[in-house]
Design a protein around this motif. Structure first.
Motif, mmCIF file in Angstrom:
data_model
loop_
_atom_site.group_PDB
_atom_site.id
_atom_site.type_symbol
_atom_site.label_atom_id
_atom_site.label_comp_id
_atom_site.label_asym_id
_atom_site.label_seq_id
_atom_site.Cartn_x
_atom_site.Cartn_y
_atom_site.Cartn_z
ATOM 1 N N ASP A 61 0.880 -1.175 0.000
ATOM 2 C CA ASP A 61 0.000 0.000 0.000
ATOM 3 C C ASP A 61 0.916 1.223 0.000
ATOM 4 O O ASP A 61 1.821 1.338 0.832
ATOM 5 N N LEU A 62 0.649 2.121 -1.005
ATOM 6 C CA LEU A 62 1.538 3.290 -1.101
ATOM 7 C C LEU A 62 1.322 4.225 0.101
ATOM 8 O O LEU A 62 0.205 4.319 0.632
ATOM 9 N N ASP A 63 2.379 4.891 0.426
ATOM 10 C CA ASP A 63 2.288 5.899 1.503
ATOM 11 C C ASP A 63 2.370 7.267 0.839
ATOM 12 O O ASP A 63 3.154 7.458 -0.106
ATOM 13 N N GLY A 64 1.518 8.157 1.296
ATOM 14 C CA GLY A 64 1.573 9.540 0.816
ATOM 15 C C GLY A 64 0.958 9.736 -0.552
ATOM 16 O O GLY A 64 1.157 10.769 -1.203
ATOM 17 N N PHE A 65 0.183 8.779 -1.014
ATOM 18 C CA PHE A 65 -0.401 8.891 -2.349
ATOM 19 C C PHE A 65 -1.543 9.898 -2.385
ATOM 20 O O PHE A 65 -1.739 10.618 -3.365
ATOM 21 N N LYS A 66 -2.267 9.960 -1.303
ATOM 22 C CA LYS A 66 -3.402 10.890 -1.225
ATOM 23 C C LYS A 66 -2.912 12.329 -1.454
ATOM 24 O O LYS A 66 -3.549 13.128 -2.143
ATOM 25 N N ASN A 115 -2.413 13.067 -5.080
ATOM 26 C CA ASN A 115 -3.729 13.351 -5.675
ATOM 27 C C ASN A 115 -4.199 14.748 -5.313
ATOM 28 O O ASN A 115 -4.618 15.523 -6.191
ATOM 29 N N HIS A 153 -5.759 14.184 -9.885
ATOM 30 C CA HIS A 153 -6.014 12.757 -10.074
ATOM 31 C C HIS A 153 -5.203 12.170 -11.234
ATOM 32 O O HIS A 153 -4.710 11.037 -11.141
ATOM 33 N N GLY A 165 -1.896 11.497 -10.142
ATOM 34 C CA GLY A 165 -2.011 10.274 -9.282
ATOM 35 C C GLY A 165 -2.033 9.038 -10.152
ATOM 36 O O GLY A 165 -1.348 8.042 -9.865
ATOM 37 N N ASP A 166 -2.810 9.088 -11.229
ATOM 38 C CA ASP A 166 -2.893 7.929 -12.138
ATOM 39 C C ASP A 166 -1.526 7.607 -12.716
ATOM 40 O O ASP A 166 -1.126 6.437 -12.800
ATOM 41 N N LEU A 212 0.548 5.869 -10.286
ATOM 42 C CA LEU A 212 0.155 4.451 -10.131
ATOM 43 C C LEU A 212 0.723 3.612 -11.275
ATOM 44 O O LEU A 212 1.234 2.505 -11.070
ATOM 45 N N ARG A 267 -2.892 -5.236 -9.191
ATOM 46 C CA ARG A 267 -3.371 -4.022 -8.500
ATOM 47 C C ARG A 267 -4.761 -4.349 -8.002
ATOM 48 O O ARG A 267 -5.633 -4.747 -8.783
ATOM 49 N N GLY A 273 -7.213 1.399 -5.920
ATOM 50 C CA GLY A 273 -6.584 2.527 -5.223
ATOM 51 C C GLY A 273 -5.075 2.460 -5.367
ATOM 52 O O GLY A 273 -4.551 2.228 -6.448
ATOM 53 N N ASP A 274 -4.389 2.554 -4.247
ATOM 54 C CA ASP A 274 -2.932 2.481 -4.297
ATOM 55 C C ASP A 274 -2.435 1.175 -3.690
ATOM 56 O O ASP A 274 -1.359 1.114 -3.113
ATOM 57 N N LYS A 333 2.247 -0.176 8.351
ATOM 58 C CA LYS A 333 1.735 1.196 8.410
ATOM 59 C C LYS A 333 1.820 1.710 9.832
ATOM 60 O O LYS A 333 2.286 2.820 10.106
ATOM 61 N N LYS A 387 5.269 3.186 8.412
ATOM 62 C CA LYS A 387 5.259 3.209 6.947
ATOM 63 C C LYS A 387 6.677 3.087 6.379
ATOM 64 O O LYS A 387 7.648 3.082 7.104
#
Ligand SMILES: Nc1nc2c(ncn2[C@@H]2O[C@H](COP(=O)(O)OP(=O)(O)OP(=O)(O)O)[C@@H](O)[C@H]2O)c(=O)[nH]1
Length: 548
Positions: free
Chosen positions: A375-380, A383, A388, A391-392, A395, A414, A417-418, A491, A495
């Motif tokens: 699970d990615l960290d800091g992806f939000k 975005n 977005h 973000g894509d 990914l 996948r 999400g991330d 996490k 993380k």
């Protein structure tokens, strides 16, 4: 009611059409044969043969009668044969008897039988006639010269020697005898017979006056006269009986019957020939009609066949096109069903399928399957900061670069999400798995730019593993849940790191030297300090302490 009846009959006829058609053909053929046989009832040749036989029979009968007449008169130089016609007449009779039934006329058959009877009777009477006739004939031939001879005798020396009155009387008597005998021969009568008897008595009475040689001649004349006296009436009676047989009349009757019946038969034949001609015409018309119908049917069948063929070809082509389309769609759908549309990686569904098979293989080979939940960290923040689309792009970059770090036989999915999952098979050692985790962490952290924007991301990885039969028995869902829990622990632990599930199973040489749950420290010292959080579900306290 009537309409219903008509409808029922119509439907019955339609159902039995073939049967009725066959029946009609049989009946028409039978009628044709019947008419033909009626036109062939009698051969015209038979008719002419019969008539020829009749003519010949008549001719022979007439010749027979002529011979009888010749024998009667006794004038022919050669003695007539009274039976020479008979063999041929018998043959002709048999032929006529054979032909009579062909006429179908009873009267003709009866006339034939009558002719047979007449022939038989006439034959018997002629035989009787032939028995008597030679003596009469001889007497008749003998009489005139014998009388002449006697007269010559008495007119010569004999006459000179005998008394004159005897000679004169004998001469007169002989003249009277010859005349009366000849008259008697033509028309015998008792009166004439008595008178001849008287004359004969006179002749005999005068014998005393003559020499023995003359007496012998006188006796011979008397004998011949007596034969004529006796045989002539008998022969005349036989002739009358022969005439009464009436063979000529019966022949005439037979000829008439034959003619009439043949005419009737020929007329009937003529009539049936007319019927046959008319019927043949009708059959020809029917045949022509059937031919036209057949031709039309063939034409319609041809058109329908061509249309069917064309429709078939179109259908086949359309089916082929549609099948190809469906196959393409199916491949597409299959791909969509198995892959993530953004990154092109396999999706959760396909991952579980692969995991299932991997566990089965591990069961068979007693090998180790490893799952890494990422699970990615800091992806939000990416975005939220860059949008977005960026973000894509991140990914997709993660997917491409992590994939590049893996072996061809490893799988990267996948989940949404991330979240990503790595599936490793045939992992020979725990260290090997951790090495992969470190590589992945480093690869993700190395992504610092996207779409021209500076970014900063890392990943938390939960590692679960299953070995052989035991591992397979736990199932893919449990393994995923364990990896997820380990990821959660990572996490929690700060993380940018990986946590190994405490249920993880490794090859024997790896157990139990290592603790069941490990938090692998990141290579860089900075991040060692960051991993201070506690463990989540499935992580032990000892591990949490080590992280800290
Ligand atoms: N660009 C993009 N964003 C997505 C997609 N799917 C999910 N997200 C976003 O990804 C983010 C994931 O949230 P988080 O995992 O909580 O974000 P984070 O910053 O990584 O937080 P932690 O996981 O707690 O470290 C959310 O903002 C989702 O809206 C996607 O397909 N494309």
């Amino acid at each position: 009611m009537f309409r219903m009846l008509v409808r029922r009959v119509g439907s019955w006829v339609r159902r039995r059409r073939l049967l009725l058609a066959s029946l009609a053909v049989v009946l028409m053929s039978a009628l044709l044969v019947f008419l033909y046989t009626r036109t062939e009832v009698i051969d015209p040749e038979v008719r002419s043969n019969v008539l020829l036989n009749l003519r010949e029979f008549e001719k022979l009968d007439a010749e027979w009668d002529a011979n009888l007449l010749r024998a009667h008169t006794g004038r022919a130089s050669v003695r007539p044969d009274l039976s020479s016609q008979l063999p041929r007449m018998r043959i002709l009779m048999a032929r006529l008897e054979q032909a009579a039934p062909l006429t179908g006329s009873r009267a003709a058959t009866e006339a034939c039988a009558d002719l047979r009877t007449a022939l038989r009777n006439k034959e018997m009477l002629v035989a009787e006639f032939a028995r008597h006739n030679p003596r009469l004939r001889a007497a008749l031939l003998h009489m005139p010269p014998a009388v002449a001879d006697l007269k010559t005798e008495i007119s010569g020396i004999e006459g000179a020697l005998a008394p004159a009155q005897f000679v004169v009387r004998l001469d007169t008597t002989l003249n009277a005898l010859l005349t009366d005998i000849l008259r008697y021969n033509i028309a015998p009568s008792p009166v004439l017979a008595n008178r001849i008897e008287e004359i004969l008595g006179n002749v005999a009475a005068q014998e005393i006056a003559f020499s023995p040689a003359v007496v012998d001649k006188m006796d011979a004349v008397i004998l011949s006269s007596r034969v004529i006296l006796e045989k002539r009436p008998l022969e005349n009676l036989l002739e009358a009986q022969i005439a009464a047989v009436g063979s000529d009349i019966v022949l005439d009757r037979l000829e008439q019957e034959f003619e009439r019946s043949f005419t009737t038969v020929l007329l009937e034949r003529q009539r049936f020939r007319g019927y046959l001609a008319a019927y043949s015409g009708l059959l020809l018309v029917l045949l022509a009609y059937a031919g036209v119908r057949l031709r039309r049917s063939y034409r319609i069948i041809g058109v329908v066949n061509r249309r069917l063929q064309a429709a078939n070809e179109t259908l086949e082509q359309r089916v082929a096109e549609r099948t190809a389309e469906l196959q393409a769609q199916s491949v597409q759908l299959e791909r969509l069903a198995q892959h993530d549309s953004l990154t092109g990686l396999i999706n959760y569904r396909q991952l579980t399928r692969l995991l299932e098979r991997a566990l089965a293989r591990a069961d068979r080979r007693d090998s180790v399957v490893v799952l890494m939940f990422i699970d990615l960290d800091g992806f939000k923040a990416v975005n939220d900061t860059w949008g977005h689309a960026t973000g894509d792009l991140v990914l997709k970059t993660v997917a491409r670069r992590v994939q590049a770090r893996l072996r061809a036989e490893d799988a990267l999915a996948r989940l949404g999400g991330d979240e990503f999952v790595i599936l490793l098979e045939d992992v020979t050692s725990r260290d090997g798995a951790l090495r992969v985790a470190r590589l992945v962490l480093a690869e993700i952290e190395s992504i610092t730019e996207a779409d021209g924007h500076a970014i900063r991301i890392s990943a938390s990885i939960g590692i679960a593993s299953a070995r052989g039969q035991m591992g397979a028995a736990r199932g893919q869902e449990a393994l995923l849940a364990e990896a997820d829990q380990a990821m959660y622990a990572a996490k929690q632990a700060g993380k940018g790191r990986f946590v190994v599930s405490e249920q993880a199973q490794w090859r024997d040489e790896d157990d139990p030297v290592e603790p069941t749950l490990e938090q692998a420290r990141r290579e860089r010292p900075k991040e060692d300090a960051a991993g201070s959080t506690g463990t989540g579900t499935g992580t032990s306290k000892a591990d949490a302490d080590r992280i800290g």
